[in-house]
Each structure stands twice: as C-alpha cells, then as structure tokens.
Scaffold this active site. Structure first.
Site, PDB file in Angstrom:
ATOM      1  N   ASP A   1      -6.267   7.702   3.134  1.00 26.75           N
ATOM      2  CA  ASP A   1      -5.559   6.421   3.164  1.00 26.75           C
ATOM      3  C   ASP A   1      -5.589   5.799   4.569  1.00 26.75           C
ATOM      4  O   ASP A   1      -5.411   6.509   5.564  1.00 26.75           O
ATOM      5  CB  ASP A   1      -4.104   6.709   2.762  1.00 26.75           C
ATOM      6  CG  ASP A   1      -3.290   5.463   2.493  1.00 26.75           C
ATOM      7  OD1 ASP A   1      -3.660   4.703   1.588  1.00 26.75           O
ATOM      8  OD2 ASP A   1      -2.275   5.267   3.184  1.00 26.75           O
TER       9      ASP A   1
ATOM     10  N   GLU B   1     -10.757   5.235   3.074  1.00 26.97           N
ATOM     11  CA  GLU B   1     -10.334   3.859   2.798  1.00 26.97           C
ATOM     12  C   GLU B   1     -10.267   3.154   4.151  1.00 26.97           C
ATOM     13  O   GLU B   1      -9.241   3.138   4.817  1.00 26.97           O
ATOM     14  CB  GLU B   1      -8.955   3.826   2.129  1.00 26.97           C
ATOM     15  CG  GLU B   1      -8.568   2.417   1.707  1.00 26.97           C
ATOM     16  CD  GLU B   1      -7.090   2.078   1.889  1.00 26.97           C
ATOM     17  OE1 GLU B   1      -6.649   1.088   1.297  1.00 26.97           O
ATOM     18  OE2 GLU B   1      -6.373   2.775   2.628  1.00 26.97           O
TER      19      GLU B   1
HETATM   20  C1  GLC Z   1      -3.383   2.077   1.394  1.00 25.21           C
HETATM   21  C2  GLC Z   1      -2.957   2.282  -0.035  1.00 25.21           C
HETATM   22  C3  GLC Z   1      -1.849   1.333  -0.335  1.00 25.21           C
HETATM   23  C4  GLC Z   1      -0.685   1.647   0.581  1.00 25.21           C
HETATM   24  C5  GLC Z   1      -1.117   1.599   2.041  1.00 25.21           C
HETATM   25  C6  GLC Z   1      -0.100   2.258   2.919  1.00 25.21           C
HETATM   26  O1  GLC Z   1      -3.945   0.842   1.583  1.00 25.21           O
HETATM   27  O2  GLC Z   1      -4.055   2.128  -0.879  1.00 25.21           O
HETATM   28  O3  GLC Z   1      -1.441   1.403  -1.669  1.00 25.21           O
HETATM   29  O4  GLC Z   1       0.340   0.729   0.378  1.00 25.21           O
HETATM   30  O5  GLC Z   1      -2.310   2.290   2.257  1.00 25.21           O
HETATM   31  O6  GLC Z   1      -0.107   3.641   2.713  1.00 25.21           O
END
Ligand code: GLC
Length: 571
Positions: free
Chosen positions: A223, A294
């Site tokens: 994440d 991500e």
């Molecule tokens: C990422 C997740 C999202 C979350 C954010 C903070 O982007 O996909 O859902 O709110 O991180 O953890």
C-alpha cells in the site's frame, strides 16, 4: 470504414518464456468486507471468502489479492492497521486466514495479502506508546512528531495536505490537557505515518513479512508504496497531493511522460532500499513469492524503477486505468508500458478498477470517459449505464488480450457499476468527511456483491444484511442470474480467461496492426489471436476472412460495432 487492410506495425513487446506465475497471472482483488458474509452481520468476512473460492476457480483466475483484514478500528476500512499479526474480529480469526490460504492452495489459487507500511492506526500499540512517552522519546521517533510553528506551536510544522483533504498534521494533547506536538498523517488523522528513517520500523516490517510468508501466503500488495520515505526536513511544498493527478476529479494529465507526484512525500530514492531488503526476504522462501507495489508514480519510466530485478515483481499500471477510452491514448500508454517494463525485465500489469476508483462500467458511461471523479452521488452527473457497460466489456476484453498480468476487481466480472446514488448519510469513506462532502469518496465501488438474484441482500449474507445497500437493478447482475446466460458479462469473462489460458496470451507478444481506422480502432496481434477494439461510435467492417473467437457484444454482417472488442483468428 474498414479493417480489410490490417498491416503489421510496431512490435511493442516480445513473447516471454519465463515461467514464474506472477509474470502472466490474472489476479482477482477480493475486498473482504464486500465479497461474501458468512457470519450474517452484513460485513463480509474470511469464512465468507473461503466458502466462495469456487467462484474464482469457475471464473478462471490464477490468484487472489485480499485487501486488509487485520485488526483495525476501520477508520479507513482496514487500511488503518492496529495489529499486523492478527485478524480483525469483524473478518474472523487467524485460523480462518489459515483455512482460507489452505483451501485456495487446494484449489490451485495463489493468495496475496495487503501490506500497509506507510502508516499504522492511531490505535496501534506503537502510537499509543508514543503518545504516552512524550516528546523526544524513542517511542515518538517511530513516527513523525514535530513541534508546531508559531509563538505557541499552534501552527502545523509544514504546509502538507492530507490526500483525504485538510491538513496532514494533527496536534496532540498532553496528559495534563495542554496542547502538545503535532504528528504527520498523509491520510486520515487516525493513520499516523511511520518514520522509515528509523531502523526499528524496518525490523518490524521485515518480521511482519516473515509472519505471513511463514503462514503460506504467496506475496504482498504494498500500500502507498511510493510514500514511505519523506524528503529530509519535511520541506514545505505547494503542489497538490493526490494519489495521481486526476484522481481528485480533474482531468488526467499525461501519465506516460508526466511528472506528477514528485513532492517531498512521494517517490523518494530511499523507498527503493526498502524493496531491495524485502526482495531479499521473499527470495529466501520457496515457491516464487511476489510483491506488487501500489505506486502512483509518473512517468512510466520512473514507475519501472520499482520493478527492477532486485525490487518488487510488479507495479500497478495506473496510467492504463487513467487513459480512459480513447484509442490513440491507449495505444501510447500500452506501448510505453511495455517499453518501460521490458527495459527492466518486469511484467507489465493491467488494471481498470479497484476499491479506490469509480468502477470502469460507471466511469466509461460519463460524458467524458477519461473523467475520474472521486465517487458519484445524488446531484452529480449520472453515467449512461448502458453505454458504460458496453464500453466496460470492450475495455475488459481489450485488457485480457494484452500480454502480462491483469487485475480484476471483484464484481467487474459481473459488469457491476458503482452505486451512484448512495445517500450521503450512509457514506463511510474518510475522504467524504475530510473534504466536507466535496468528494463523495469511494463507498460507491465497495457495495456488497450480488450472488443470488432472488435472495435477501442478493445472497451476500445469510441474514440478508449488507453494510451498504445494493441498487435494486443489481438483482439481474447476480452471479446466479448470469451463470450460463449467453452473452452475460460473467460468461464473457469466463470465456476470455479460458482463451487467454489456452492461447497463452499472458506470455505472448504484442505487435500493433495498422489500418485506415487507426484513430478509432486498436488492433494488435498476440500470438495466434488478433484483438480489435473499436473505441469510437462508428461501425467498422471486419476483415472478410476473420474467424471470431470472442466478442464483447453482438457482431452482425461482418461489422465491428462501436464500443466493441473482438478476438479473431486470421488466416
Ligand atoms: C491505498 C489504499 C486506499 C487507502 C490508502 C491509505 O491507496 O488502496 O484504500 O485508503 O492507501 O492506506
């Protein structure tokens, strides 16, 4: 217009003979709170997932990525973790997690779990200890605590904004009731950012990784993978923080060459050291354990630095998601994606929907299909559902024909749109509250799945309870109504995934095909299959000798209609 003369053009990607599963896998994202509920409380759980794994086998995917199910106060639907080594009672127990992994493996599915290293919950033992220990303590040194500016420390330490809206700093209150230091949170105030300059943080996450690897998971989705390391001194920055330009509702900029997210909180050199260390850990385990980042980073060449041979295995390709529904933009993104990833020997990934964006069946029904609002609600432009679904099916069939690895977000195989008329008082996304409702937030793409058209709660839960209401029209989109129904979106995905496997498309190459219709139609060859996607609103004539293997909508009289993709065999 005609496609009669398709001529070979640029070879954008060559076939890949490497066999690690993650290079070519189709990975299905399960959002546990909305997939299937076994306990009956209206919130999905791990036993619910385990009981429905057969669905994923029938669909034909290779792996499952589970969004967080760890112990959490659920301030950001589990992306605020209070204990990385335990399951939240909402979702079950550690034994349920073990059972899920075991059953998935029995069925031949890999399992990837979410890792949230940028921040913890404010209810994590470390943050509670930091509050108790006070300024200057080693406990506070695990986070970014700072004195405020101004005469009495009443101003935040710098000008950073939270991605969910409002300031990125919250002031603490000392035990005697007086205002204390501030702490940094790029997201909600209940998600304090960890300080990755602190070796204790590194050691802790290395251990968390091993905890889940030892339990048998096949890898991690990381994440906010571009956010953990901040520029020294946390300097002021006047840019606008969004996960990527355009995610706040403005138009996507040029993700291919763009230079977004270069603020002092994103894409700092130090993050790569973290991936190298984690890669070394993963490599000590058997069975090709993998890591996908991500990272909302531009341009694509910069993103590819996350998947160099000694770092992560994959990174989500959000430039593809952001390219909308426009043939020249998509051609450019697809070509540039292969160029960037092939240069470092990594697979290219494809994604159209996830739990953070309006589902593609809704986005593509907007007047401007590149527009990406953060949620849609009452009073907003409502998508054209029919057009959105038609384009979404065409986009999905285009995506599944591309070599590399593809991500499918739960429910897209049913053609689900967002819930675009959710009452604001039912919303839970912190982004809605922190922007004072200016952004509707992500609840609309997180509505519980419809399994049985005639059951209460559409079969999501044995009691009929659902934590968010499902739109009435979803009954007809339920899995049981679509299963075996010719032309249903579910059967389209199944057929596409079967052919993708039989034709080995994931490991294939991509050669563009040129035609007089190139401004409207994407055409490429992947092995024995020619993929044609008509993105415009004009019909085009198919090559006369084409055998149609699969199409996202009805084809008649040798014509590829508007907003339709076909997979063909050409002599
Ligand atoms: C990422 C997740 C999202 C979350 C954010 C903070 O982007 O996909 O859902 O709110 O991180 O953890």
């Amino acid at each position: 217009m005609t496609l009669a003369a398709l001529t070979p053009d640029l070879v954008a990607h060559r076939p890949d003979t490497r066999t690690e599963w993650w290079r070519h896998a189709v990975i299905y994202q399960v959002y546990p709170r909305s997939f299937a509920d076994a306990s009956g409380d209206g919130i999905g759980d791990l036993p619910g997932v385990t009981a429905r794994l057969d669905h994923l086998v029938e669909l034909g995917v290779d792996a499952v990525w589970l969004s967080p199910f760890y112990r959490s106060p659920q301030a950001d639907a589990g992306y605020d973790v209070a204990d990385y080594r335990d399951v939240d009672p909402l979702f079950g127990t550690l034994a349920d997690a073990d059972a899920l992994v075991a059953r998935a493996h029995e069925l031949g599915l890999r399992v990837i779990v979410d890792l949230v290293p940028n921040h913890t919950s404010d209810e994590h033992a470390w943050f509670q200890a930091a509050l108790a220990a006070g300024p200057g303590s080693p406990e506070r040194a695990r986070y970014h605590f700072r004195d405020g500016k101004g005469e009495h420390g009443e101003l935040p330490p710098n000008n950073w904004e939270s991605i969910f809206g409002g300031p990125a700093w919250t002031r603490t209150t000392d035990p005697d009731g007086t205002p204390g230091q501030w702490y940094l949170h790029l997201f909600d105030s209940k998600q304090p950012d960890l300080d990755w300059d602190n070796p204790e943080v590194h050691a802790e996450f290395a251990d968390v990784l091993r905890f889940w690897l030892d339990r048998g998971v096949d890898g991690f989705r990381v994440d906010v993978a571009h956010g953990m390391v901040k520029a020294p001194g946390l300097p002021d920055w006047d840019g606008h923080v969004a996960m990527i330009d355009g995610s706040d509702g403005s138009h996507a900029v040029d993700d291919v060459d763009g230079s977004g997210n270069h603020g002092p909180m994103f894409d700092q050199e130090g993050v790569h050291e973290i991936y190298r260390a984690w890669r070394r850990i993963l490599d000590t385990y058997d069975g090709d354990r993998a890591m996908v980042t991500e990272a909302w980073v531009e341009p694509l060449s910069r993103l590819a630095r996350y998947v160099r041979p000694d770092e992560a295995h994959q990174s989500f390709n959000f430039a593809f998601l952001a390219a909308g529904w426009h043939a020249p933009s998509l051609r450019r993104v697809i070509t540039a994606s292969y160029e960037a990833n092939d240069a470092v020997g990594a697979p290219t990934t494809w994604v159209l929907s996830n739990h953070d964006v309006v589902r593609h069946a809704s986005r593509m029904g907007l007047d401007d299909p590149t527009h990406r609002p953060n949620g849609i609600g009452h009073g907003d432009e409502q998508p054209d559902a029919g057009l959105g679904l038609q384009r979404a099916r065409a986009a999905s069939l285009l995506m599944l024909g591309l070599p590399g690895s593809a991500y499918v977000y739960q429910g897209e195989e049913l053609g689900l749109p967002d819930h675009t008329a959710l009452d604001d008082d039912l919303r839970e996304d912190p982004a809605f509250f922190r922007t004072g409702g200016a952004e509707r937030g992500r609840d609309g793409c997180r509505v519980p799945l419809p399994w049985e058209g005639d059951a209460p709660g559409l079969g999501f839960s044995p009691t009929g309870a659902t934590w968010l209401p499902q739109p009435a029209e979803w009954a007809d989109l339920a899995v049981d109504r679509q299963r075996g129904r010719e032309g249903s979106t579910y059967e389209l995905y199944r057929a596409a995934l079967r052919l993708r496997r039989d034709e080995n498309l994931g490991a294939g190459g991509l050669q563009w095909l040129d035609s007089p219709a190139r401004e409207h139609v994407l055409a490429f060859r992947n092995g024995g299959v020619v993929v044609l996607a008509n993105l415009d609103d004009v019909d085009v004539a198919l090559p006369l000798d084409a055998e149609v293997l699969l199409a996202s909508g009805p084809l008649a009289d040798g014509v590829l209609p508007a907003a339709t993709t076909a997979w063909l065999r050409l002599p």
